[in-house]
Design a protein around this motif. Structure first.
Motif, PDB file in Angstrom:
ATOM      1  N   MET A   1       7.917 -12.060  -9.058  1.00  0.00           N
ATOM      2  CA  MET A   1       6.679 -11.551  -8.089  1.00  0.00           C
ATOM      3  C   MET A   1       4.910 -11.327  -8.851  1.00  0.00           C
ATOM      4  SD  MET A   1       8.884  -8.398  -6.169  1.00  0.00           S
ATOM      5  CE  MET A   1      10.123  -7.771  -7.879  1.00  0.00           C
ATOM      6  N   LYS A   2       4.104 -11.596  -8.157  1.00  0.00           N
ATOM      7  CA  LYS A   2       2.576 -11.456  -8.458  1.00  0.00           C
ATOM      8  C   LYS A   2       1.823  -9.663  -8.434  1.00  0.00           C
ATOM      9  CE  LYS A   2      -2.203 -13.018  -9.161  1.00  0.00           C
ATOM     10  NZ  LYS A   2      -2.897 -14.727  -8.281  1.00  0.00           N
ATOM     11  N   ARG A   3       2.876  -9.813  -7.691  1.00  0.00           N
ATOM     12  CA  ARG A   3       2.168  -8.279  -6.454  1.00  0.00           C
ATOM     13  C   ARG A   3       3.051  -7.183  -5.999  1.00  0.00           C
ATOM     14  NH1 ARG A   3      -3.781 -10.974  -4.564  1.00  0.00           N
ATOM     15  NH2 ARG A   3      -4.917 -10.799  -6.502  1.00  0.00           N
ATOM     16  N   ILE A   4       3.081  -6.514  -5.801  1.00  0.00           N
ATOM     17  CA  ILE A   4       3.605  -5.147  -4.928  1.00  0.00           C
ATOM     18  C   ILE A   4       2.829  -4.558  -4.580  1.00  0.00           C
ATOM     19  CG2 ILE A   4       5.594  -3.561  -4.773  1.00  0.00           C
ATOM     20  CD1 ILE A   4       6.834  -5.308  -7.006  1.00  0.00           C
ATOM     21  N   THR A   5       3.218  -4.119  -3.341  1.00  0.00           N
ATOM     22  CA  THR A   5       2.665  -3.355  -2.123  1.00  0.00           C
ATOM     23  C   THR A   5       3.447  -1.829  -2.797  1.00  0.00           C
ATOM     24  OG1 THR A   5       1.592  -4.391  -0.848  1.00  0.00           O
ATOM     25  CG2 THR A   5       2.088  -2.744  -0.227  1.00  0.00           C
ATOM     26  N   VAL A   6       2.809  -0.884  -2.488  1.00  0.00           N
ATOM     27  CA  VAL A   6       3.726   0.365  -2.831  1.00  0.00           C
ATOM     28  C   VAL A   6       2.821   1.209  -1.672  1.00  0.00           C
ATOM     29  CG1 VAL A   6       4.190   2.775  -4.142  1.00  0.00           C
ATOM     30  CG2 VAL A   6       4.044   0.079  -5.206  1.00  0.00           C
ATOM     31  N   PHE A   7       4.004   1.962  -0.966  1.00  0.00           N
ATOM     32  CA  PHE A   7       3.859   2.655  -0.004  1.00  0.00           C
ATOM     33  C   PHE A   7       4.107   4.292  -0.755  1.00  0.00           C
ATOM     34  CE2 PHE A   7       4.500  -0.904   3.227  1.00  0.00           C
ATOM     35  CZ  PHE A   7       2.748  -0.908   3.524  1.00  0.00           C
ATOM     36  N   CYS A   8       3.064   5.151   0.391  1.00  0.00           N
ATOM     37  CA  CYS A   8       3.368   6.774  -0.658  1.00  0.00           C
ATOM     38  C   CYS A   8       2.369   7.399  -0.244  1.00  0.00           C
ATOM     39  CB  CYS A   8       3.490   6.951  -2.647  1.00  0.00           C
ATOM     40  SG  CYS A   8       2.081   6.669  -2.554  1.00  0.00           S
ATOM     41  N   GLY A   9       3.112   9.308  -0.425  1.00  0.00           N
ATOM     42  CA  GLY A   9       1.927  10.528   0.267  1.00  0.00           C
ATOM     43  C   GLY A   9       0.896  10.199  -0.058  1.00  0.00           C
ATOM     44  N   SER A  10      -0.432  10.888   0.490  1.00  0.00           N
ATOM     45  CA  SER A  10      -1.600  11.482  -0.099  1.00  0.00           C
ATOM     46  C   SER A  10      -1.683  12.761  -0.629  1.00  0.00           C
ATOM     47  CB  SER A  10      -2.692  10.869   1.111  1.00  0.00           C
ATOM     48  OG  SER A  10      -2.275  11.928   1.796  1.00  0.00           O
ATOM     49  N   SER A  11      -0.356  13.118  -0.636  1.00  0.00           N
ATOM     50  CA  SER A  11      -0.206  15.190  -1.124  1.00  0.00           C
ATOM     51  C   SER A  11       0.940  14.783  -2.398  1.00  0.00           C
ATOM     52  CB  SER A  11       0.595  15.606  -0.150  1.00  0.00           C
ATOM     53  OG  SER A  11      -0.412  16.407   0.972  1.00  0.00           O
ATOM     54  N   PHE A  12       1.383  15.337  -3.240  1.00  0.00           N
ATOM     55  CA  PHE A  12       2.036  15.686  -4.189  1.00  0.00           C
ATOM     56  C   PHE A  12       2.995  15.745  -3.838  1.00  0.00           C
ATOM     57  CE2 PHE A  12      -2.481  16.116  -7.050  1.00  0.00           C
ATOM     58  CZ  PHE A  12      -1.761  14.434  -7.729  1.00  0.00           C
ATOM     59  N   GLY A  13       3.413  16.568  -2.527  1.00  0.00           N
ATOM     60  CA  GLY A  13       4.869  17.142  -2.491  1.00  0.00           C
ATOM     61  C   GLY A  13       5.615  18.299  -3.745  1.00  0.00           C
ATOM     62  N   THR A  14       5.561  18.758  -3.355  1.00  0.00           N
ATOM     63  CA  THR A  14       6.204  20.151  -4.085  1.00  0.00           C
ATOM     64  C   THR A  14       8.057  19.938  -5.287  1.00  0.00           C
ATOM     65  OG1 THR A  14       8.505  20.266  -2.746  1.00  0.00           O
ATOM     66  CG2 THR A  14       7.225  21.639  -1.794  1.00  0.00           C
ATOM     67  N   GLU A  15       7.581  18.991  -5.699  1.00  0.00           N
ATOM     68  CA  GLU A  15       8.463  18.858  -6.855  1.00  0.00           C
ATOM     69  C   GLU A  15       7.662  17.920  -8.225  1.00  0.00           C
ATOM     70  OE1 GLU A  15      12.490  17.258  -5.863  1.00  0.00           O
ATOM     71  OE2 GLU A  15      12.371  17.688  -4.200  1.00  0.00           O
ATOM     72  N   ASP A  16       7.585  18.321  -9.214  1.00  0.00           N
ATOM     73  CA  ASP A  16       6.899  17.312 -10.071  1.00  0.00           C
ATOM     74  C   ASP A  16       7.380  16.174 -10.738  1.00  0.00           C
ATOM     75  OD1 ASP A  16       4.921  19.329 -10.755  1.00  0.00           O
ATOM     76  OD2 ASP A  16       6.217  20.739 -11.468  1.00  0.00           O
TER      77      ASP A  16
END
Length: 193
Positions: A1-16
């Protein structure tokens, strides 16, 4: 795989651990010479992910709608920042640029992006691996829901299995490398229920 798209939050959430694992995923992709495609923001888990890759000399391409750039959340110093007009254009561009998808913890936007990529795969529009890094059991309830979909005859088991899952980055990447897309259609007949 040359590139991977990652989807995730624009907040940090409550857990480090969410922030720590987002950073570690970015770092791991950079060390493995896998480019990161993501939503282009400097905030929340998105920012931690990009920082992990950039601080380890990784390729980082952000795809950001113009209206979000106006809110001053665009990450500085990316390899490339691609500006688009709509959220749909953003997903299409991210799909076009990548060889697979990983979802980290997030909210409605992350789920919407993940499920659109799964739907496209189910319809045969692409054959890329789609994965969830299930940090600290974040997605456990979602897996229960997909199992209910299978049990109620609304989702084929083989399509449920398209969703690769692990709580370990290296194991998840191995699953993505070894992924074989299903060869059956998505539609369920009365005989199959």
């Amino acid at each position: 795989m040359k590139r991977i798209t990652v989807f995730c939050g624009s907040s940090f959430g409550t857990e480090d651990i969410f922030r720590e694992q987002a950073y570690l995923l970015g770092k791991t992709l950079a060390k493995k010479k896998i480019g990161l495609i993501y939503g282009g923001a400097r905030v929340g888990l998105m920012g931690a992910l990009a920082d992990g890759a950039m601080q380890n000399q990784g390729e980082v391409i952000g795809v950001l709608p113009n209206f979000l750039k106006g809110k001053e959340i665009a990450h500085e110093h990316l390899t490339e920042l691609i500006l688009v007009e709509t959220m749909h254009e953003r997903k299409t561009k991210m799909n076009d640029l990548s060889d697979g998808v990983i979802a980290l913890p997030g909210g409605f936007g992350t789920l919407e992006e993940l499920f659109e990529m799964l739907t496209w795969a189910q319809l045969g529009l692409h054959k890329k691996p789609i994965a969830i890094l299930n940090i600290n059991g974040f997605y456990d309830e979602l897996f229960k829901l997909t199992q209910t979909m299978v049990e109620k005859g609304l989702l084929k088991d083989i399509n449920q299995q398209m969703l690769l899952v692990s709580d370990d980055i290296f194991d998840l990447l191995d699953k993505m490398y070894n992924y074989q897309p299903p060869t059956v259609g998505k539609w369920i007949t009365k005989e199959e229920v």
